[in-house]
Design a protein around this motif. Structure first.
Motif: not given
Length: 395
Positions: A31-40
């Protein structure tokens, strides 16, 4: 009294926002590093597709003709333009020990900068030399290579590396210069001065400022570059930044350089209020796409596979000083044929991706990219490695 274990567990339906509960480090990063939890669902995650370009001849792949390190693609009057390194020599690269005035040391030695145009980005018409090697002792008399383009106030600025000695004879010492034109078709007038010099003795970029990449961002010209620092084989490739108010400088290197700890070639594009970047080939964070809200401080935004080498996208927002970038869909990269050292050369190809902010389709969002078994067995042990492993097994 029964404990509701389901209520205390992480939800089965993945929340888009971080749950208000204690999380493991892995789930915290999600949640902190990525824009969304699922890469898709992540607009900065993509898989890549590749297409061979039509219109280029490579002398039956005998190693005497090479094209590599394309610039960004721009569109002018209904045509796409790109510039690139082209080597057309009597023999393939001979290494630093075997090079001379006609035999190149490396794939980018004794090269000129050529350009091509296209109506669709798949079939290209080679137009000729844009910037050739000048007379000795001018910058680039040995080789000019690795170009990138900047469009600024109606003029075209072509930045490139300018060698004054064969590559790898003493290293890869090669600063960047620039030529200017009123049209993408030239003629190009050389500036005959270095744009961003190497760093001071002892600094990380003391021997190299390579791979110029130009963007107009936050009312300044951003000049991203790479440097390989440390003695081989214990070296690292980092990416740096210099900024200026005018294409000819003066450029000021950022005090936080290097701004990325991984990567090789330079690939950047405006995204939302910030800048996104590719990190490929070298470093702990290789094979990643990163994001910076200020063009300086980059963090992981996605990891992926089969990233394009020397990737330069078509990005209409590269020079608009946009306050909100929307991403990229395609570009040009290069592939190097290294199977036979006697015919070593590179060739250009097209990559397609889905790194558009407003594209909600799942096209090119595959995380489980299936490769043919031959792709894995191509990464086989060398005879020396295999012999060592067999010997160790018998101990």
């Amino acid at each position: 009294m029964m404990i509701d274990k389901v209520a205390d567990s992480f939800p089965w339906d993945i929340p888009q926002k971080k749950p208000a509960r204690e999380l493991s480090q892995a789930m915290t990063r999600l949640y902190d590093n990525y824009l969304t939890p699922r890469p898709e669902d992540n607009p900065l995650f993509t898989s890549f597709k590749y297409t061979r370009l039509k219109g280029f001849d490579y002398s039956n792949n005998d190693g005497t003709v090479s094209r590599r390190d394309p610039s960004k693609i721009i569109s002018v009057n209904g045509l796409y333009y790109m510039w690139y390194t082209k080597r057309d020599t009597p023999v393939p690269p001979q290494g630093p020990e075997g090079c001379n005035n006609t035999a190149p040391s490396t794939d980018w030695d004794l090269a000129d900068i050529w350009y091509a145009t296209s109506e669709d980005g798949f079939t290209w018409d080679e137009q000729g030399i844009a910037v050739g090697r000048p007379e000795k002792p001018n910058w680039g008399w040995r080789s000019v290579c690795t170009p990138d383009i900047l469009v600024w106030e109606g003029k075209y600025y072509l930045y490139y590396q300018a060698f004054v000695e064969p590559s790898m004879v003493k290293g890869d010492n090669c600063p960047v210069t620039v030529s200017v034109a009123d049209s993408p078709d030239g003629p190009w007038t050389p500036h005959n001065q270095l744009v961003v010099p190497n760093g001071e003795p002892g600094s990380w970029d003391q021997y190299s400022v390579h791979g110029p990449y130009l963007l107009l961002y936050q009312d300044k010209i951003h000049f991203y570059y790479k440097a390989a620092f440390g003695d081989r084989p214990d070296y690292l490739v980092g990416l740096g930044l210099a900024t200026a108010e005018h294409p000819l400088g003066p450029f000021e290197k950022h005090p936080l350089n290097p701004i990325m700890n991984s990567g090789h070639e330079t690939t950047f594009f405006p995204f939302k209020e910030g800048i996104a970047a590719f990190a490929i080939r070298n470093g702990n964070e290789s094979n990643s796409i990163q994001f910076s809200p200020d063009g300086v401080n980059f963090s992981l935004a996605a990891t992926t596979s089969m990233m394009p080498v020397g990737a330069k996208p078509y990005n209409p927002e590269a020079f608009t000083n946009t306050k909100y970038g929307h991403g990229i869909q395609w570009g040009i990269c290069h592939f190097s044929d290294k199977k036979d050292p006697t015919t070593k050369h590179s060739y250009l190809g097209r990559f397609d991706c889905n790194l558009m902010l407003n594209d909600t389709s799942k096209d090119m969002k595959e995380t489980d990219v299936v490769h043919a078994p031959s792709a894995f067995f191509a990464q086989r042990l060398s005879p020396k490695q295999a012999k060592a492993r067999r010997t160790k097994a018998l101990e």
